[in-house]
Design an enzyme around this catalytic site. Structure first.
Site, PDB file in Angstrom:
ATOM      1  N   CYS A 118      -0.565  14.204   3.109  1.00 15.91           N
ATOM      2  CA  CYS A 118       0.526  13.471   2.446  1.00 15.91           C
ATOM      3  C   CYS A 118       0.992  14.129   1.142  1.00 15.91           C
ATOM      4  O   CYS A 118       2.020  13.736   0.601  1.00 15.91           O
ATOM      5  CB  CYS A 118       0.099  12.031   2.189  1.00 15.91           C
ATOM      6  N   HIS A 260       4.782   9.250  -3.361  1.00 20.60           N
ATOM      7  CA  HIS A 260       4.498   9.205  -1.924  1.00 20.60           C
ATOM      8  C   HIS A 260       4.363   7.739  -1.516  1.00 20.60           C
ATOM      9  O   HIS A 260       3.597   6.980  -2.122  1.00 20.60           O
ATOM     10  CB  HIS A 260       3.205   9.966  -1.648  1.00 20.60           C
ATOM     11  N   ASN A 290       4.864   4.800   5.891  1.00 23.80           N
ATOM     12  CA  ASN A 290       4.245   5.985   5.292  1.00 23.80           C
ATOM     13  C   ASN A 290       4.481   7.167   6.227  1.00 23.80           C
ATOM     14  O   ASN A 290       3.888   7.233   7.307  1.00 23.80           O
ATOM     15  CB  ASN A 290       2.746   5.703   5.103  1.00 23.80           C
TER      16      ASN A 290
HETATM   17  O1  UT7 Z   1      -0.993   8.252   2.721  1.00 19.85           O
HETATM   18  C1  UT7 Z   1      -2.021   8.583   1.863  1.00 19.85           C
HETATM   19  C2  UT7 Z   1      -3.363   8.074   2.248  1.00 19.85           C
HETATM   20  N1  UT7 Z   1      -3.365   6.704   2.648  1.00 19.85           N
HETATM   21  C3  UT7 Z   1      -3.320   5.678   1.771  1.00 19.85           C
HETATM   22  O2  UT7 Z   1      -3.155   5.841   0.599  1.00 19.85           O
HETATM   23  C4  UT7 Z   1      -3.565   4.296   2.326  1.00 19.85           C
HETATM   24  C5  UT7 Z   1      -4.660   3.634   1.544  1.00 19.85           C
HETATM   25  N2  UT7 Z   1      -5.152   2.360   2.026  1.00 19.85           N
HETATM   26  C6  UT7 Z   1      -4.374   1.265   2.299  1.00 19.85           C
HETATM   27  O3  UT7 Z   1      -3.178   1.320   2.254  1.00 19.85           O
HETATM   28  C7  UT7 Z   1      -5.077  -0.031   2.575  1.00 19.85           C
HETATM   29  O4  UT7 Z   1      -6.442   0.105   2.294  1.00 19.85           O
HETATM   30  C8  UT7 Z   1      -4.876  -0.566   4.014  1.00 19.85           C
HETATM   31  C9  UT7 Z   1      -3.455  -1.041   4.216  1.00 19.85           C
HETATM   32  C10 UT7 Z   1      -5.251   0.487   5.040  1.00 19.85           C
HETATM   33  C11 UT7 Z   1      -5.793  -1.766   4.239  1.00 19.85           C
HETATM   34  O5  UT7 Z   1      -5.494  -2.782   3.269  1.00 19.85           O
HETATM   35  P1  UT7 Z   1      -6.639  -3.434   2.392  1.00 19.85           P
HETATM   36  O6  UT7 Z   1      -6.028  -4.479   1.580  1.00 19.85           O
HETATM   37  O7  UT7 Z   1      -7.363  -2.313   1.701  1.00 19.85           O
HETATM   38  O8  UT7 Z   1      -7.537  -4.110   3.474  1.00 19.85           O
HETATM   39  P2  UT7 Z   1      -9.079  -3.833   3.834  1.00 19.85           P
HETATM   40  O9  UT7 Z   1      -9.240  -2.532   4.521  1.00 19.85           O
HETATM   41  O10 UT7 Z   1      -9.929  -4.115   2.638  1.00 19.85           O
HETATM   42  O11 UT7 Z   1      -9.314  -4.987   4.886  1.00 19.85           O
HETATM   43  C12 UT7 Z   1      -9.225  -6.381   4.526  1.00 19.85           C
HETATM   44  C13 UT7 Z   1      -9.286  -7.188   5.799  1.00 19.85           C
HETATM   45  C14 UT7 Z   1     -10.420  -6.758   6.716  1.00 19.85           C
HETATM   46  O12 UT7 Z   1     -10.918  -7.898   7.338  1.00 19.85           O
HETATM   47  P3  UT7 Z   1     -12.278  -8.599   6.801  1.00 19.85           P
HETATM   48  O13 UT7 Z   1     -13.333  -7.523   6.928  1.00 19.85           O
HETATM   49  O14 UT7 Z   1     -11.998  -8.973   5.380  1.00 19.85           O
HETATM   50  O15 UT7 Z   1     -12.455  -9.753   7.724  1.00 19.85           O
HETATM   51  C15 UT7 Z   1      -9.694  -5.908   7.744  1.00 19.85           C
HETATM   52  O16 UT7 Z   1     -10.382  -5.881   8.990  1.00 19.85           O
HETATM   53  O17 UT7 Z   1      -8.064  -7.011   6.530  1.00 19.85           O
HETATM   54  C16 UT7 Z   1      -8.381  -6.628   7.866  1.00 19.85           C
HETATM   55  N3  UT7 Z   1      -7.283  -5.789   8.356  1.00 19.85           N
HETATM   56  C17 UT7 Z   1      -6.217  -6.330   8.953  1.00 19.85           C
HETATM   57  N4  UT7 Z   1      -5.873  -7.600   9.235  1.00 19.85           N
HETATM   58  C18 UT7 Z   1      -4.700  -7.811   9.834  1.00 19.85           C
HETATM   59  C19 UT7 Z   1      -7.140  -4.445   8.301  1.00 19.85           C
HETATM   60  N5  UT7 Z   1      -5.964  -4.082   8.847  1.00 19.85           N
HETATM   61  C20 UT7 Z   1      -5.370  -5.231   9.267  1.00 19.85           C
HETATM   62  C21 UT7 Z   1      -4.163  -5.507   9.901  1.00 19.85           C
HETATM   63  N6  UT7 Z   1      -3.863  -6.818  10.155  1.00 19.85           N
HETATM   64  N7  UT7 Z   1      -3.287  -4.549  10.231  1.00 19.85           N
END
Ligand code: UT7
Length: 338
Positions: A118, A260, A290
């Site tokens: 990225c 980005h 993204n």
């Molecule tokens: O492009 C450059 C590199 N990439 C980035 O910079 C992206 C960086 N990361 C992110 O954007 C975020 O971490 C994500 C969007 C991937 C995830 O969001 P988050 O707020 O960090 O969520 P999390 O991974 O802490 O997950 C929270 C909860 C989890 O459930 P539990 O364990 O709390 O029950 C996940 O399983 O959200 C769940 N979850 C979802 N729920 C509904 C993860 N993805 C989804 C989804 N829909 N799509």
């Protein structure tokens, strides 16, 4: 690493263009096949729609369109080199840039790929600026293009809702460091100790030399979302401060923040830390998601077209992604006749 151009050989942006494939994927479309919701995607990522390549469309197809538009917007469509930043080359070998150059009618010029996920556009900008500073090229077409959905596991809800396809491009020519469009000091960094946070485990020499059957899912992009998020905020904030300071600017003087488009919450956290007011933050993540390396030039091209980015604006660019790799630079936006 921070590098500024030597006097008299700065790289100056004289053209910009972008392209997204026509197929639009809404959150509603994703909800039909993933355990997610429109509300979760919008509040956790800021994304409502994204574009996706049709079957058979490759990165070079996106790159050619964006490159053609950037060349058209430039004062002169001749270049001496084509640099393509991508994570999704058409083939593992050879590089995709020579084919793009040939299809643009530029055959014979230097053409190669840059791989920095990225942060590809900023690494590409440093590479293109270096070609110009060294006198290897007078004019360079830098394209950043990703058909990111081709490496995403369609069943992985943490990545499938974020990543999307698109391309952006700029034409750079040799010029003066103090003219509009000149690329400012470029800050670049990497952290290979944390490489496993973002990876496509299979398909490379590590696995191929072992001649083992790949594990299911190894061909797909895998990301530790939470940890990546923390590194992204920290690194983009730090690199932004360095780039602005080295340019001799104050953060309060910035007119536009063009980061980005990783995740709307990441962008907000970085801009808040840098105390950049809301109205100076450019964003298209809601519409395009993204798009990997393409993210920054796609944002710049669309913002210029919409009149959100105007000649004379002092712009900060910053990116973060797999590698880990990150970067930042400054540009005073040129008059490209939009
Ligand atoms: O492009 C450059 C590199 N990439 C980035 O910079 C992206 C960086 N990361 C992110 O954007 C975020 O971490 C994500 C969007 C991937 C995830 O969001 P988050 O707020 O960090 O969520 P999390 O991974 O802490 O997950 C929270 C909860 C989890 O459930 P539990 O364990 O709390 O029950 C996940 O399983 O959200 C769940 N979850 C979802 N729920 C509904 C993860 N993805 C989804 C989804 N829909 N799509």
């Amino acid at each position: 690493m921070t590098a500024g151009p030597p006097p008299g050989r700065a790289a100056v942006i004289v053209g910009v263009g972008s392209y997204v494939p026509p197929d639009l994927v809404t959150n509603g479309d994703l909800v039909t096949r993933l355990d997610t919701s429109d509300e979760w995607i919008r509040t956790r990522t800021g994304i409502s729609t994204r574009h996706m390549v049709a079957p058979g469309t490759a990165t070079s197809d996106l790159a050619v369109e964006a490159g053609r538009r950037a060349l058209k917007s430039a004062d002169d469509s001749q270049v001496d080199a084509v640099v393509l930043a991508t994570t999704t080359p058409d083939h593992p070998c050879p590089a995709t840039a020579p084919a793009v150059a040939a299809r643009l009618g530029l055959g014979g010029v230097a053409a190669f790929d840059v791989s920095a996920v990225c942060t590809g556009f900023l690494y590409g900008l440093a590479t293109a600026s270096g070609l110009i500073a060294a006198g290897v090229a007078e004019r360079v077409l830098l394209i950043a293009a990703d058909a990111f959905t081709t490496i995403i596991d369609p069943g992985d809800r943490t990545t499938a809702v974020i990543f999307a396809d698109g391309a952006g491009a700029v034409v750079l020519r040799a010029g003066e460091a103090d003219e509009p469009g000149a690329v400012g000091p470029i800050v670049l960094g990497s952290d290979g100790d944390n490489a496993e946070l973002i990876t496509v485990p299979g398909g490379g020499s590590r696995h191929r030399s072992a001649r083992q059957e790949p594990k299911p899912g190894d061909e797909y992009f895998q990301m530790a979302g939470r940890a990546t998020y923390r590194h992204a905020v920290e690194r983009m904030t730090e690199a932004s401060r360095q780039a602005v300071g080295t340019a001799g600017w104050e953060l309060s003087q910035l007119d536009r923040f063009a980061a980005h488009q990783a995740n709307a919450r990441i962008l907000q956290a970085v801009a808040d830390r840098l105390e950049i007011p809301d109205e100076r933050r450019l964003s298209n993540i809601e519409r395009v998601g993204n798009t990997g390396a393409a993210s920054i030039p796609l944002l710049l091209a669309q913002a210029a077209e919409r009149g959100e980015l105007r000649p004379g604006h002092r712009v900060l660019l910053t990116a973060f992604g797999g590698g880990l790799a990150w970067g930042a630079t400054t540009i005073t936006w040129p008059d490209l006749g939009h």
